[in-house]
Every structure is written in structure tokens, then in C-alpha cells.
Design an enzyme around this catalytic site. Structure first.
Site, PDB file in Angstrom:
ATOM      1  N   THR A  86       0.833  -1.203   0.000  1.00 34.25           N
ATOM      2  CA  THR A  86       0.000   0.000   0.000  1.00 34.25           C
ATOM      3  C   THR A  86       0.866   1.250   0.000  1.00 34.25           C
ATOM      4  O   THR A  86       0.606   2.210  -0.741  1.00 34.25           O
ATOM      5  CB  THR A  86      -0.933   0.012   1.227  1.00 34.25           C
ATOM      6  OG1 THR A  86      -1.779  -1.141   1.196  1.00 34.25           O
ATOM      7  CG2 THR A  86      -1.810   1.255   1.239  1.00 34.25           C
ATOM      8  N   ILE A 111       4.034   1.452  -1.039  1.00 28.56           N
ATOM      9  CA  ILE A 111       4.741   1.509  -2.320  1.00 28.56           C
ATOM     10  C   ILE A 111       3.821   1.983  -3.428  1.00 28.56           C
ATOM     11  O   ILE A 111       4.231   2.755  -4.304  1.00 28.56           O
ATOM     12  CB  ILE A 111       5.346   0.122  -2.652  1.00 28.56           C
ATOM     13  CG1 ILE A 111       6.456  -0.219  -1.646  1.00 28.56           C
ATOM     14  CG2 ILE A 111       5.877   0.087  -4.079  1.00 28.56           C
ATOM     15  CD1 ILE A 111       6.969  -1.643  -1.763  1.00 28.56           C
ATOM     16  N   TRP A 112       2.570   1.543  -3.424  1.00 25.77           N
ATOM     17  CA  TRP A 112       1.611   1.924  -4.471  1.00 25.77           C
ATOM     18  C   TRP A 112       1.438   3.435  -4.534  1.00 25.77           C
ATOM     19  O   TRP A 112       1.262   4.005  -5.616  1.00 25.77           O
ATOM     20  CB  TRP A 112       0.268   1.256  -4.204  1.00 25.77           C
ATOM     21  CG  TRP A 112      -0.777   1.557  -5.238  1.00 25.77           C
ATOM     22  CD1 TRP A 112      -0.987   0.897  -6.418  1.00 25.77           C
ATOM     23  CD2 TRP A 112      -1.760   2.596  -5.202  1.00 25.77           C
ATOM     24  NE1 TRP A 112      -2.037   1.459  -7.110  1.00 25.77           N
ATOM     25  CE2 TRP A 112      -2.525   2.510  -6.384  1.00 25.77           C
ATOM     26  CE3 TRP A 112      -2.064   3.598  -4.282  1.00 25.77           C
ATOM     27  CZ2 TRP A 112      -3.578   3.381  -6.663  1.00 25.77           C
ATOM     28  CZ3 TRP A 112      -3.102   4.466  -4.553  1.00 25.77           C
ATOM     29  CH2 TRP A 112      -3.847   4.355  -5.737  1.00 25.77           C
ATOM     30  N   HIS A 113       1.515   4.095  -3.376  1.00 24.06           N
ATOM     31  CA  HIS A 113       1.263   5.535  -3.348  1.00 24.06           C
ATOM     32  C   HIS A 113       2.400   6.353  -3.944  1.00 24.06           C
ATOM     33  O   HIS A 113       2.177   7.511  -4.312  1.00 24.06           O
ATOM     34  CB  HIS A 113       0.986   5.993  -1.908  1.00 24.06           C
ATOM     35  CG  HIS A 113      -0.420   5.734  -1.469  1.00 24.06           C
ATOM     36  ND1 HIS A 113      -0.827   4.521  -0.957  1.00 24.06           N
ATOM     37  CD2 HIS A 113      -1.530   6.520  -1.491  1.00 24.06           C
ATOM     38  CE1 HIS A 113      -2.114   4.577  -0.669  1.00 24.06           C
ATOM     39  NE2 HIS A 113      -2.564   5.772  -0.983  1.00 24.06           N
ATOM     40  N   GLY A 114       3.596   5.806  -4.038  1.00 31.34           N
ATOM     41  CA  GLY A 114       4.660   6.583  -4.653  1.00 31.34           C
ATOM     42  C   GLY A 114       6.027   5.980  -4.461  1.00 31.34           C
ATOM     43  O   GLY A 114       6.247   5.155  -3.563  1.00 31.34           O
TER      44      GLY A 114
END
Length: 447
Positions: A321, A323-326
Site C-alpha cells: 500500500t 509503495i503503491w502511493h509513490g
């Protein structure tokens, strides 16, 4: 082209709706695809070949999977994951990984020349595609045989920028029912949601965001000059701005979906009234949390293989989660921070939180705001270490009184709008057609 821009509000959206309503049901998907392509290409066509190749590949992949023999069924999902996640990793994380390797191993690897601008909506449409692939592999859905219909699902412009992340099976029935998907009641409800979302974005998010900018922006006080109380006021303003911005865009997308004849799940449900971090993640960005739960947490074993495995599965989900954001370490820290909090609640704290009345809400809000301080740690003008020093080590500097005087009313209104209070007022107003229309028109005009 963003949803609150003049071009979108006064040109693209009304013309798109008009054309969409005028064409017969069998042509609606073709028109919707054309409109989504125009929206996608508005700022440039550099990444159009990329998304076109992904659509063709995944369309053919699903058809091939349905006809493949048992021996190939184990290889096909791997191929799909490598292609789709490979594209996401290349554009979003490759240079971050290269930079990390260079720092750790002291290598001189050159950064890739992929620019700083990501392909529009890549994090969202890749996750939509993966959910489609997973559901085809597990037999939950049959592969889509109509290429235009599949392309509409991937490119659907109301979801392209900030979601919600909608699974194919949630859209399939309406994608195939062009004649009956548009109804006056659905369009009316969609218009209301769109105006509410627009108001959240331009009246609340942009206004309260100005407070955060005044505190840390180039023309503002600057983080080095703020006092500890002003630093807390700033991060609270950022927390409010982030919520109204994100939930406002999501609401506009859901509203446009309804105007186009599609029912999408809600993406936010008053997350700041939560009484635990566990509850917060059930209310914040619900379609993303649901995606990770269905396609990562449950396949890893969920809570079915003992407490240790459940904690590990939670670690994987929260790390992904973040990592997914940036592509930045502050996002990874943010994800791991929530893993620790969720694990503590899972291990022993949650029963105590359920018994409390006021303190669980204070506990949750405090930890969420601290989390947003991690989240904003890579923004221009923000030093991760300095921000936390200002927040937790008493520091002198510019007082918050001037900002409280200027933004006090807006802060109160924003806090009220984080609760169901406004919804209760709306439920009273919408009982009468005159007050309902007057309220919507007033919000639209002010916006």
C-alpha cells in the site's frame, strides 16, 4: 484536464453527456470510448501507444486463457503479471530503485530517461486490469469478447485520475446494457454527487490547502520559522485538504459514472470519525483496501493460517500500500507505520478500543495526522526530519494566532464536513424539491 477545470466543466463534460445521451444504446460504448480517448490524450499523446498495447495484450490474453489447456494455465497468469506490473514498475519505480541501489552499493548506474511525468492514471488502470485478469483466471468472470467494451472498462474517464478502482464484474452488466443503463433517477443522483464532490474540491480542499501553503510554501512562513503549535495547525490543514481533495475527486467520478449509467462503490465513508486504525482503513480509499484484501491478503492466506501468518500477510499488504502511493521512502515508512499500528490493534488493543467512547477517536485522529506528516515528507519545501522535529520537539517561531483568525471559520466548517452532520442536513433538504434544487444550485454557483 482535471474535473474542476473550466474546460472540463463547461466544454468537455456537457458535450460528452449530450452526445452520449443522443446516440442509441448499441453505440453508447463506442462514444464513451472516443470520449475517454480524448480525455486521456488532452495533455498529449506520448503515452497513448502504451495504453493501447496494454489494452490489446490483456484483451487477447483473457481470450487465450479461456481456451488454454491446463498446462498453460499456470504460465499465462505469470506472463500477465510480468507484463502489467513490469510496465508499472518501469515508469513509476525504476529510477527510485536505481537510486537506492546506487546509494547502498555505491554503484554509478545511470538513471533511465523516462521523464518525471507518469502516464495518466497508470496506478489505477493497471490495478483494474490485474483484477480483470485474476477474475478470469479464477473463473469468476468470462473474458470480454467485445474489444470496445473491454477498452471502455480500462479507459473509462471518470475513474482514470483517482479511481475508484472498480472491478470488471462490477461494471459488466451495465457495460452490456447500453439501452437501459441511463435513467433520469440515476442521472439526477449522479449530478448531485458530482456537485457535492466539486464543492469538496474547490470550496473546502483548495481553501484549506491555502493554509498549508501559507505555512510551508515558498511565499509563506517556511517550515524553519514555524512554532510547534503552527506546525500542528499546518499538518491538520494538510490532513483536511488531502481528504477533501481525494474524496471530492472520487465523488465527482462516481457522480459522472451515474450520469453515464454506471453504479460504482463509494470510496470514502467519513474516515476521520473512526475509533481505531482498523476502522480507519475500512473507511479510507475503500476500493484500494478492498483490492488489496481480495487480490493479495486473502490469496496469501488471510486470517486462516494462524496469527503469525496473518501478521505477515498484513505486513505485505501495508508495505505494498505504501509503495503503491509513490516511489519514495516516506511512502514506504508510511505503509510500515500503519502495519505496526494495525498489528498492535490486532494483537491486543482492538478490544480495549471498542470499549471506549471518546479516547479511541482522539487516539485514531492523532495517529492518522502523524501518518500524514510522513506522507507529505517528500513534498516541495517539506523536510521529513524537520517537520517531525517541529511537531514533537517544542519549538519557538511564528505563532498560529494570525492563521487561526484568518482560517478559523473555514477550519470549523471543514471539521463539521468530516462528519455525517452535513449529510443529515442534506437528508432534510432533499425531502422538498425546491430546497433540494436550491441547495445544489447554490453549491454549484459558489464552486
Amino acid at each position: 484536464m482535471v474535473f474542476n477545470s473550466v474546460v472540463f466543466l463547461f466544454c468537455f463534460l456537457p458535450l460528452s453527456l449530450l452526445l452520449y445521451y443522443l446516440v442509441p444504446g448499441r453505440a453508447k460504448n463506442a462514444v464513451l470510448l472516443a470520449e475517454s480517448l480524448i480525455f486521456y490524450c488532452w495533455t498529449g499523446v506520448a503515452f497513448l501507444p502504451l495504453i493501447a498495447v496494454l489494452i490489446v495484450f490483456n484483451y487477447l490474453w483473457a481470450l487465450l486463457t479461456a481456451r488454454a489447456k491446463a498446462k498453460l494455465r499456470g504460465l499465462l497468469p505469470l506472463a500477465a503479471v510480468l507484463v502489467n506490473l513490469g510496465v508499472l514498475v518501469y515508469f513509476k519505480y525504476a529510477n527510485f530503485l536505481i537510486d537506492t541501489v546506487n546509494q547502498v552499493a555505491h554503484l554509478g548506474l545511470a538513471a533511465l530517461n523516462i521523464g518525471t511525468v507518469l502516464p495518466l492514471g497508470i496506478s489505477y488502470y493497471i490495478f483494474k486490469i490485474i483484477s480483470y485478469e485474476a477474475d478470469v483466471c479464477t473463473g469468476k468472470i468470462a473474458p470480454e469478447k467485445n474489444f470496445i467494451t473491454f477498452a471502455v472498462y480500462v479507459l473509462f474517464f471518470p475513474q482514470l485520475i483517482v479511481g475508484p478502482i472498480v472491478k470488471y464484474r462490477e461494471m459488466a452488466e451495465q457495460l452490456h446494457d447500453g439501452a437501459n443503463r441511463c435513467t433520469p433517477a440515476r442521472a439526477e443522483h449522479g449530478a448531485e454527487l458530482f456537485v457535492f464532490g466539486l464543492a469538496k474540491k474547490v470550496i473546502l480542499a483548495d481553501s484549506i490547502g491555502a493554509l498549508w501553503t501559507d505555512i510551508i510554501g515558498a511565499g509563506g512562513v517556511g517550515l524553519t520559522n514555524v512554532s510547534t503549535p503552527l506546525a500542528w495547525l499546518g499538518i491538520i490543514a494538510y490532513s483536511l485538504q488531502l481528504y477533501f481533495d481525494f474524496s471530492g475527486y472520487s465523488m465527482m467520478g462516481i457522480g459522472m459514472g451515474k450520469m453515464l449509467g454506471f453504479d460504482f462503490p463509494a470510496n470514502f465513508n467519513y474516515p476521520y470519525i473512526s475509533a481505531s486504525i482498523t476502522e480507519f482503513w475500512r473507511r479510507w480509499h475503500m476500493t484500494l483496501s478492498g483490492w488489496f484484501r481480495e487480490y493479495v491478503y486473502i490469496p496469501l492466506g488471510g486470517n486462516r493460517k494462524g496469527l503469525k501468518r496473518q501478521i505477515f500477510n498484513l505486513f505485505v499488504v501495508e508495505l505494498l500500500t505504501g509503495i503503491w502511493h509513490g516511489a519514495n521512502w516516506n511512502f514506504i515508512c508510511w505503509g510500515l507505520y500503519y502495519f505496526v499500528l494495525l498489528a498492535i490493534e490486532k494483537l491486543f488493543l482492538l478490544p480495549h478500543l471498542k470499549k471506549g467512547k471518546v479516547w479511541p477517536h482522539i487516539y485514531t485522529l492523532f495517529l492518522v495526522v502523524v501518518g500524514w506528516a510522513m506522507f507529505v515528507g517528500n513534498d516541495t519545501g517539506v523536510s521529513f526530519g524537520l517537520l517531525f522535529h517541529k511537531l514533537f520537539v517544542p519549538s519557538g517561531g511564528v505563532s498560529p494566532l494570525y492563521f487561526l483568525r484568518n482560517y478559523g471559520v473555514l477550519l470549523v466548517v471543514s471539521i463539521l464536513c468530516c462528519t455525517p452532520f452535513i449529510e443529515k442536513i442534506w437528508n432534510l433538504l432533499k425531502k422538498n424539491a425546491v430546497t433540494r434544487c436550491a441547495a445544489i444550485l447554490a453549491l454549484l454557483v459558489v464552486s
